[in-house]
Design an enzyme around this catalytic site. Structure first.
Site, PDB file in Angstrom:
ATOM      1  N   PHE A  73     -34.315  -8.572 -21.143  1.00  0.00           N
ATOM      2  CA  PHE A  73     -34.039  -7.321 -20.930  1.00  0.00           C
ATOM      3  C   PHE A  73     -34.237  -5.873 -22.452  1.00  0.00           C
ATOM      4  CE2 PHE A  73     -30.486  -3.784 -21.589  1.00  0.00           C
ATOM      5  CZ  PHE A  73     -30.342  -3.761 -22.766  1.00  0.00           C
ATOM      6  N   LYS A 121      -0.392  -8.130   5.044  1.00  0.00           N
ATOM      7  CA  LYS A 121       0.202  -6.777   3.945  1.00  0.00           C
ATOM      8  C   LYS A 121       0.060  -7.642   2.598  1.00  0.00           C
ATOM      9  CE  LYS A 121       3.228  -2.733   3.361  1.00  0.00           C
ATOM     10  NZ  LYS A 121       3.059  -2.628   2.520  1.00  0.00           N
ATOM     11  N   LEU A 153       0.928   3.600   6.241  1.00  0.00           N
ATOM     12  CA  LEU A 153       1.665   2.772   7.957  1.00  0.00           C
ATOM     13  C   LEU A 153       2.789   3.203   7.725  1.00  0.00           C
ATOM     14  CD1 LEU A 153      -0.299  -0.311   6.707  1.00  0.00           C
ATOM     15  CD2 LEU A 153      -0.939   1.360   8.659  1.00  0.00           C
ATOM     16  N   GLY A 175     -34.234 -12.177 -23.320  1.00  0.00           N
ATOM     17  CA  GLY A 175     -35.916 -11.095 -23.741  1.00  0.00           C
ATOM     18  C   GLY A 175     -36.893 -10.132 -22.907  1.00  0.00           C
ATOM     19  N   CYS A 232      26.748  18.312 -14.852  1.00  0.00           N
ATOM     20  CA  CYS A 232      26.989  19.183 -15.568  1.00  0.00           C
ATOM     21  C   CYS A 232      26.562  20.588 -15.994  1.00  0.00           C
ATOM     22  CB  CYS A 232      25.577  18.036 -17.525  1.00  0.00           C
ATOM     23  SG  CYS A 232      25.628  19.503 -18.406  1.00  0.00           S
TER      24      CYS A 232
END
Length: 681
Positions: free
Chosen positions: A36, A115, A84, A34, A429
């Site tokens: 909103f 880490k 790092l 309501g 190749c």
């Protein structure tokens, strides 16, 4: 129109959009339906009274969660997101500590942090309001994932007020996005229930979840975040990183509870050893401990290299290992013809990932490792990322194992394989023009992010275009038409019309024609020419024709190129069908020359200039290109031959070296004057 009306509309529209986002994307409304509806009615009434306010992206014109789509546009970081340096042993950690103490002349306090094995995210707050979230990218710029970042439970949309720490006008904060292990397992269980393939490990799933175009999917993934550093800040100057973390916590940002401040490398080693034993006791995956100098003033004195701060290091734990059966050794053929053996193994879980393939690099490496087909082998994930075969468990051999024999003919085209020159470890190749494998890989490479960045040209598309005879090689790509694409099933609908993917490919190709010269160079698949060398060549020569006509000596003289790359470039352009590719691209409208400003004076001719530290007005590449464009050499180290050292923030040891040698030192204003007027007479 009254400016107060415009302001009222803007504030109301922003409020409605915020509630729409919480309802449709986060599934966590903070007001009733309501309430909103009342806000939306007020906005609608205002737009009816002033129709010029009604725009296509107004909340009144969108249905449900429409408009909440992450586009991943590129955005610049306010400060570079550095990487790092790593330490893999106690000796390396001790050596780093010795360098730090030697540079600052004292024993600093260190912060020891876990880490986290996740994906980096940068958040920007303006006056306490979240305005942007971006991935690391290349450190200078990343992808805009703001909508997705807002769905992360730990990320506040507004910073909490604190009496002790006033909210800064600008705050760029860095952190790690990750999955808690229980959330990762729950996600995989739900995917299996939906008959979808599960993710291999938490890190990959975190990265994929953060990059969802639909932020509602990201919201359902239950990502978490821990902040571990700062970028640019205005109105916030902490004396230590420890103090910074206290402030971040006060503002409601997520910080780790496992960070410890210690003095002395012995205490650091204690924390490293402790978490090595308890790494699996944490709710998320970790792969080491990050050690940082705590005092900000000392961080500035230590400075940074081009990729990492000198005041921090990541101690990486030994990667997890596992044993599995080596079922076969097969070979693959790359875009430059290199034939690479790889291990095909019984799938096994290592460091959270299921591994069944691993490179063996070349035949010499297979022999050096002593592995036989049928062996039980030890594998590890180097850095917890790249699968590697360490060697065989010879005691488990039963006599049925057999040696790997490198093929003498290309498995794709049958051409006899050969070493390009005596002493090469790799065999290749030589049928580079028409070997199906090399063709596929080259066409796919053209579309890569480091080359033309053509999103709609994936591996499947490359195969389809070649198989249908629509293209003979990569030279034909930019001349493709809708009729060409309709010759493949991949790009047409059941009714025979051009598919949406086909239209997107044509659009992508058209836009790619305007990419800068360095990307064109990378796309040509010239041996050894990656983005760094390509940028250097493009900056020095400006157009492809000049590069094609340059001698080995001229090319090798370009900083960052050298004799090996120069010879590879000359060799490449000596081949007729290579030049034909360039001719086709040029005829199709591909830009093969960068716009050059002839008004730029060559006033730094022959001068060696070093830039150290960060300059607010220049990125590192911009400063380098400005020097090169004026005939100077952008050097990476200070010597007696250095003419000038340009010093920005956090300059590091290059500044000290310049003072020691008596080299002229310039700040950013002095650098600008040098670029404009050249050296003083």
């Amino acid at each position: 129109m009254d400016s107060d009306i415009q302001r009222q509309w803007g504030e109301l529209a922003e409020e409605v959009r915020g509630h729409q986002f919480r309802y449709y994307v986060k599934d966590a409304p903070v007001i009733s339906d309501g309430q909103f509806d009342e806000l939306l009615r007020r906005l609608t009434a205002l737009e009816e009274q002033y129709p010029e306010l009604r725009t296509p992206d107004s909340p009144t014109q969108l249905v449900g969660g429409a408009g909440f789509v992450t586009e991943f546009r590129s955005v610049d970081h306010l400060e570079r997101m550095l990487s790092l340096d790593n330490a893999f042993s106690s000796d390396e950690l001790t050596a780093w500590d010795a360098r730090v103490r030697g540079d600052i002349g004292q024993e600093p306090e260190y912060l020891c942090e876990l880490k986290i094995d996740g994906v980096a995210l940068s958040l920007v707050y303006e006056n306490g309001v979240l305005v942007r979230g971006a991935t690391r990218g290349d450190g200078r710029s990343g992808e805009d994932v703001t909508l997705n970042a807002r769905t992360i439970e730990d990320v506040p949309e507004r910073l909490a007020k604190s009496e002790k720490y006033p909210i800064p006008a600008l705050l760029e904060v860095r952190g790690e996005v990750f999955f808690r292990l229980e959330d990762f397992e729950a996600l995989n269980a739900s995917l299996v229930e939906e008959s979808k393939p599960p993710f291999a490990n938490p890190r990959n799933s975190a990265a994929g979840s953060l990059r969802q175009k639909n932020p509602a999917i990201t919201a359902r993934r239950r990502l978490r975040m821990i902040c571990h550093g700062l970028g640019r800040a205005e109105g916030f100057s902490p004396e230590s990183l420890h103090d910074a973390y206290l402030a971040l916590g006060e503002w409601g940002l997520p910080v780790s509870t496992h960070t410890t401040k210690v003095r002395g490398i012995a205490k650091v080693q204690e924390r490293v050893n402790y978490w090595a034993e308890h790494r699996h006791d944490v709710e998320h995956e970790i792969d080491g401990v990050v050690v940082k100098v705590d005092t900000v003033a000392l961080q500035r004195r230590l400075g940074s290299t081009s990729r990492a701060p000198r005041w921090a290091i990541a101690y990486k734990y030994p990667p997890e290992e596992a044993t599995t059966e080596l079922l076969d050794i097969r070979v693959s053929v790359g875009r430059t013809g290199r034939v690479t053996p790889f291990a095909y193994m019984t799938p096994v879980k290592v460091a959270g990932s299921t591994v069944s393939l691993a490179t063996l690099h070349n035949a010499s490496e297979v022999k050096r490792k002593g592995v036989l087909i049928g062996d039980t082998v030890v594998i590890r994930k180097a850095g917890d990322v790249i699968p590697e075969v360490l060697g065989p468990v010879a005691d488990l051999r039963n006599g049925n194992e057999r040696e790997f024999v490198m093929p003498t003919a290309c498995p794709e085209c049958g051409t006899t394989l050969a070493h390009e020159k005596e002493g090469d470890a790799d065999i290749r190749c030589p049928n580079s023009r028409s070997c199906p494998a090399q063709l596929r890989e080259r066409v796919f490479h053209v579309a890569g992010r480091g080359a033309f960045d053509i999103e709609a040209l994936g591996y499947e598309a490359a195969i389809a275009l070649l198989a249908a005879g629509v293209i003979e090689d990569e030279g034909d790509l930019f001349g493709l038409t809708a009729d060409d694409l309709l010759r493949t099933d991949l790009f047409k609908t059941k009714s025979g019309a051009l598919s949406a993917n086909g239209a997107r490919l044509l659009d992508n190709l058209d836009k790619a024609k305007q990419q800068p010269l360095w990307r064109v160079l990378v796309a040509l698949s010239i041996r050894h020419v990656g983005p760094t060398a390509a940028r250097a060549l493009a900056t020095e020569f400006g157009d492809l024709e000049a590069i094609e006509g340059a001698s080995v000596e001229q090319l090798a003289a370009v900083e960052g190129v050298g004799a090996t790359i120069a010879a590879a470039v000359v060799d490449w352009f000596s081949v007729d069908w290579h030049r034909a590719i360039v001719d086709k691209w040029r005829a199709a409208g591909v830009r093969t020359a960068d716009e050059r400003d002839d008004s730029i004076p060559r006033n730094l001719e022959g001068l060696s200039i070093v830039v150290t530290g960060s300059l607010p007005g220049f990125s590192r590449d911009e400063a380098k290109e400005a020097i090169i464009a004026r005939g100077g050499k952008s050097a990476s180290s200070v010597s007696k031959k250095t003419a000038f050292v340009v010093v920005g923030d956090s300059p590091g040891s290059k500044y000290d070296k310049a003072v020691e040698l008596g080299v002229t030192i310039l700040d950013e204003d002095g650098f600008r004057a040098l670029l404009a007027d050249g050296p003083p007479a």
